[in-house]
Write a protein that holds these residues in place. Structure first.
Motif, PDB file in Angstrom:
ATOM      1  N   THR A   1       0.831  -1.205   0.000  1.00 33.07           N
ATOM      2  CA  THR A   1       0.000   0.000   0.000  1.00 33.07           C
ATOM      3  C   THR A   1       0.864   1.252   0.000  1.00 33.07           C
ATOM      4  OG1 THR A   1      -1.758  -1.165   1.168  1.00 33.07           O
ATOM      5  CG2 THR A   1      -1.817   1.228   1.229  1.00 33.07           C
ATOM      6  N   ILE A   2       1.902   1.270   0.800  1.00 30.95           N
ATOM      7  CA  ILE A   2       2.768   2.443   0.863  1.00 30.95           C
ATOM      8  C   ILE A   2       3.526   2.637  -0.448  1.00 30.95           C
ATOM      9  CG2 ILE A   2       4.835   3.391   1.977  1.00 30.95           C
ATOM     10  CD1 ILE A   2       3.780   2.155   4.594  1.00 30.95           C
ATOM     11  N   VAL A   3       4.082   1.568  -0.994  1.00 28.77           N
ATOM     12  CA  VAL A   3       4.881   1.693  -2.218  1.00 28.77           C
ATOM     13  C   VAL A   3       4.004   1.995  -3.429  1.00 28.77           C
ATOM     14  CG1 VAL A   3       6.407   0.439  -3.791  1.00 28.77           C
ATOM     15  CG2 VAL A   3       6.754   0.272  -1.339  1.00 28.77           C
ATOM     16  N   LEU A   4       2.815   1.419  -3.495  1.00 30.57           N
ATOM     17  CA  LEU A   4       1.944   1.634  -4.651  1.00 30.57           C
ATOM     18  C   LEU A   4       1.032   2.850  -4.504  1.00 30.57           C
ATOM     19  CD1 LEU A   4       0.940  -2.013  -5.533  1.00 30.57           C
ATOM     20  CD2 LEU A   4       2.526  -0.539  -6.739  1.00 30.57           C
ATOM     21  N   LEU A   5       1.189   3.634  -3.455  1.00 27.21           N
ATOM     22  CA  LEU A   5       0.352   4.811  -3.248  1.00 27.21           C
ATOM     23  C   LEU A   5       0.423   5.818  -4.403  1.00 27.21           C
ATOM     24  CD1 LEU A   5      -1.635   5.990  -1.238  1.00 27.21           C
ATOM     25  CD2 LEU A   5       0.276   7.182  -0.168  1.00 27.21           C
ATOM     26  N   PRO A   6       1.594   6.110  -4.993  1.00 29.72           N
ATOM     27  CA  PRO A   6       1.602   7.015  -6.148  1.00 29.72           C
ATOM     28  C   PRO A   6       0.759   6.503  -7.318  1.00 29.72           C
ATOM     29  CG  PRO A   6       3.817   6.713  -5.329  1.00 29.72           C
ATOM     30  CD  PRO A   6       2.955   5.744  -4.589  1.00 29.72           C
ATOM     31  N   THR A   7       0.848   5.221  -7.592  1.00 31.34           N
ATOM     32  CA  THR A   7       0.052   4.645  -8.675  1.00 31.34           C
ATOM     33  C   THR A   7      -1.436   4.744  -8.365  1.00 31.34           C
ATOM     34  OG1 THR A   7       1.807   3.121  -9.271  1.00 31.34           O
ATOM     35  CG2 THR A   7      -0.400   2.521  -9.950  1.00 31.34           C
ATOM     36  N   ILE A   8      -1.804   4.455  -7.144  1.00 27.35           N
ATOM     37  CA  ILE A   8      -3.214   4.506  -6.752  1.00 27.35           C
ATOM     38  C   ILE A   8      -3.760   5.916  -6.917  1.00 27.35           C
ATOM     39  CG2 ILE A   8      -4.786   4.253  -4.783  1.00 27.35           C
ATOM     40  CD1 ILE A   8      -2.845   2.025  -3.769  1.00 27.35           C
ATOM     41  N   VAL A   9      -2.992   6.913  -6.483  1.00 25.95           N
ATOM     42  CA  VAL A   9      -3.440   8.299  -6.564  1.00 25.95           C
ATOM     43  C   VAL A   9      -3.561   8.751  -8.014  1.00 25.95           C
ATOM     44  CG1 VAL A   9      -2.768  10.681  -6.029  1.00 25.95           C
ATOM     45  CG2 VAL A   9      -2.577   8.916  -4.288  1.00 25.95           C
ATOM     46  N   VAL A  10      -2.567   8.453  -8.828  1.00 30.31           N
ATOM     47  CA  VAL A  10      -2.579   8.896 -10.229  1.00 30.31           C
ATOM     48  C   VAL A  10      -3.746   8.256 -10.986  1.00 30.31           C
ATOM     49  CG1 VAL A  10      -1.287   8.709 -12.395  1.00 30.31           C
ATOM     50  CG2 VAL A  10      -0.135   9.466 -10.327  1.00 30.31           C
ATOM     51  N   VAL A  11      -3.937   6.966 -10.828  1.00 26.72           N
ATOM     52  CA  VAL A  11      -5.038   6.285 -11.529  1.00 26.72           C
ATOM     53  C   VAL A  11      -6.384   6.775 -11.005  1.00 26.72           C
ATOM     54  CG1 VAL A  11      -6.139   4.036 -11.892  1.00 26.72           C
ATOM     55  CG2 VAL A  11      -3.684   4.274 -12.159  1.00 26.72           C
ATOM     56  N   TYR A  12      -6.491   7.013  -9.705  1.00 26.16           N
ATOM     57  CA  TYR A  12      -7.751   7.503  -9.132  1.00 26.16           C
ATOM     58  C   TYR A  12      -8.135   8.846  -9.742  1.00 26.16           C
ATOM     59  CZ  TYR A  12     -10.967   9.630  -5.825  1.00 26.16           C
ATOM     60  OH  TYR A  12     -12.032  10.278  -5.264  1.00 26.16           O
ATOM     61  N   PHE A  13      -7.193   9.802  -9.780  1.00 20.76           N
ATOM     62  CA  PHE A  13      -7.514  11.112 -10.350  1.00 20.76           C
ATOM     63  C   PHE A  13      -7.765  11.021 -11.846  1.00 20.76           C
ATOM     64  CE2 PHE A  13      -5.511  12.893  -6.469  1.00 20.76           C
ATOM     65  CZ  PHE A  13      -6.615  13.611  -6.040  1.00 20.76           C
ATOM     66  N   GLY A  14      -7.064  10.121 -12.535  1.00 15.05           N
ATOM     67  CA  GLY A  14      -7.326   9.948 -13.965  1.00 15.05           C
ATOM     68  C   GLY A  14      -8.730   9.447 -14.223  1.00 15.05           C
ATOM     69  N   PHE A  15      -9.181   8.453 -13.459  1.00 13.65           N
ATOM     70  CA  PHE A  15     -10.534   7.943 -13.651  1.00 13.65           C
ATOM     71  C   PHE A  15     -11.594   8.918 -13.140  1.00 13.65           C
ATOM     72  CE2 PHE A  15      -8.770   3.517 -13.964  1.00 13.65           C
ATOM     73  CZ  PHE A  15      -9.258   3.274 -15.240  1.00 13.65           C
ATOM     74  N   GLN A  16     -11.272   9.648 -12.085  1.00 17.33           N
ATOM     75  CA  GLN A  16     -12.269  10.562 -11.518  1.00 17.33           C
ATOM     76  C   GLN A  16     -12.569  11.718 -12.460  1.00 17.33           C
ATOM     77  OE1 GLN A  16     -11.122  12.541  -7.916  1.00 17.33           O
ATOM     78  NE2 GLN A  16     -13.213  13.091  -7.411  1.00 17.33           N
ATOM     79  N   CYS A  17     -11.594  12.217 -13.184  1.00 15.10           N
ATOM     80  CA  CYS A  17     -11.793  13.402 -14.008  1.00 15.10           C
ATOM     81  C   CYS A  17     -12.100  13.093 -15.470  1.00 15.10           C
ATOM     82  CB  CYS A  17     -10.554  14.292 -13.918  1.00 15.10           C
ATOM     83  SG  CYS A  17     -10.295  14.962 -12.269  1.00 15.10           S
ATOM     84  N   HIS A  18     -12.040  11.867 -15.889  1.00 14.12           N
ATOM     85  CA  HIS A  18     -12.347  11.532 -17.284  1.00 14.12           C
ATOM     86  C   HIS A  18     -13.853  11.597 -17.508  1.00 14.12           C
ATOM     87  CE1 HIS A  18     -12.268   9.519 -21.166  1.00 14.12           C
ATOM     88  NE2 HIS A  18     -10.952   9.702 -21.153  1.00 14.12           N
ATOM     89  N   SER A  19     -14.263  12.194 -18.612  1.00 18.39           N
ATOM     90  CA  SER A  19     -15.699  12.426 -18.848  1.00 18.39           C
ATOM     91  C   SER A  19     -16.461  11.135 -19.128  1.00 18.39           C
ATOM     92  CB  SER A  19     -15.888  13.401 -20.016  1.00 18.39           C
ATOM     93  OG  SER A  19     -15.425  12.817 -21.223  1.00 18.39           O
ATOM     94  N   ARG A  20     -15.804  10.114 -19.590  1.00 17.46           N
ATOM     95  CA  ARG A  20     -16.513   8.863 -19.885  1.00 17.46           C
ATOM     96  C   ARG A  20     -16.524   7.889 -18.716  1.00 17.46           C
ATOM     97  NH1 ARG A  20     -14.718   7.561 -26.070  1.00 17.46           N
ATOM     98  NH2 ARG A  20     -15.684   9.411 -26.962  1.00 17.46           N
ATOM     99  N   VAL A  21     -15.883   8.231 -17.630  1.00 19.91           N
ATOM    100  CA  VAL A  21     -15.851   7.328 -16.481  1.00 19.91           C
ATOM    101  C   VAL A  21     -16.676   7.913 -15.346  1.00 19.91           C
ATOM    102  CG1 VAL A  21     -14.384   6.037 -14.901  1.00 19.91           C
ATOM    103  CG2 VAL A  21     -13.571   6.508 -17.193  1.00 19.91           C
ATOM    104  N   LEU A  22     -16.127   8.828 -14.575  1.00 21.81           N
ATOM    105  CA  LEU A  22     -16.852   9.398 -13.442  1.00 21.81           C
ATOM    106  C   LEU A  22     -17.249  10.857 -13.676  1.00 21.81           C
ATOM    107  CD1 LEU A  22     -14.896   7.930 -10.397  1.00 21.81           C
ATOM    108  CD2 LEU A  22     -17.104   7.236 -11.269  1.00 21.81           C
ATOM    109  N   HIS A  23     -16.407  11.612 -14.359  1.00 18.11           N
ATOM    110  CA  HIS A  23     -16.640  13.018 -14.684  1.00 18.11           C
ATOM    111  C   HIS A  23     -17.068  13.807 -13.450  1.00 18.11           C
ATOM    112  CE1 HIS A  23     -16.818  16.297 -17.390  1.00 18.11           C
ATOM    113  NE2 HIS A  23     -18.082  16.562 -17.130  1.00 18.11           N
ATOM    114  N   SER A  24     -16.128  13.946 -12.556  1.00 19.60           N
ATOM    115  CA  SER A  24     -16.374  14.660 -11.310  1.00 19.60           C
ATOM    116  C   SER A  24     -16.567  16.147 -11.562  1.00 19.60           C
ATOM    117  CB  SER A  24     -15.185  14.451 -10.361  1.00 19.60           C
ATOM    118  OG  SER A  24     -15.345  15.213  -9.206  1.00 19.60           O
ATOM    119  N   ALA A  25     -17.323  16.788 -10.709  1.00 18.00           N
ATOM    120  CA  ALA A  25     -17.563  18.225 -10.814  1.00 18.00           C
ATOM    121  C   ALA A  25     -16.566  19.019  -9.979  1.00 18.00           C
ATOM    122  CB  ALA A  25     -18.983  18.543 -10.373  1.00 18.00           C
TER     123      ALA A  25
END
Length: 143
Positions: free
Chosen positions: A35-59
């Motif tokens: 969890t500690i070592v993969l935290l950068p990957t988790i954060v980057v993928v989370y923000f990528g999916f959260q802001c993509h218009s075809r996935v979550l498209h957060s406001a």
């Protein structure tokens, strides 16, 4: 000499419980390290999916002002690309820590439950998980 059936069953439960606790301790340590070592990957993928218009498209404000679909796609791709080396790093850290702490030496053999007079493995090797025994510097492990 072999133990009686009931005594063998009781000691089997003790050995299985001890080995299960050691296994859970190893699993928890592995989970924390990964969890500690993969935290950068988790954060980057989370923000990528959260802001993509075809996935979550957060406001969220950062999704509207900073990240568009192209940059969100780039974050998702970057996250999955850096995941492989980070998994190797996490596994190397876990293996090194497990070897230094001698965590795999804490598992007890089943013969401890079956036969009388068999000493605990950690007792024979210098303490709990061989921590009191001197380190063997000749052993090398390559990951």
């Amino acid at each position: 000499e072999p133990r009686s059936a009931w005594c063998c069953l009781a000691w089997t439960l003790v050995v299985v419980t001890m080995n299960s606790l050691v296994f859970l301790m190893n699993l928890l340590l592995m989970f924390v390290i990964f969890t500690i070592v993969l935290l950068p990957t988790i954060v980057v993928v989370y923000f990528g999916f959260q802001c993509h218009s075809r996935v979550l498209h957060s406001a969220a404000r950062y999704c509207k002002s900073i990240l568009d679909d192209n940059s969100s796609s780039a974050l998702i791709i970057l996250g999955f690309v850096i995941m492989s080396p980070l998994i190797v790093v996490a596994m190397a850290i876990y293996c090194s820590l497990a070897r230094r702490l001698r965590l795999f030496m804490c598992f007890q053999p089943y013969s401890r439950a079956v036969y009388k007079g068999v000493k605990w493995r950690w007792y024979e090797e210098g303490g709990l998980c061989s921590c009191a025994q001197g380190w063997n510097t000749q052993v090398k492990a390559w990951v």
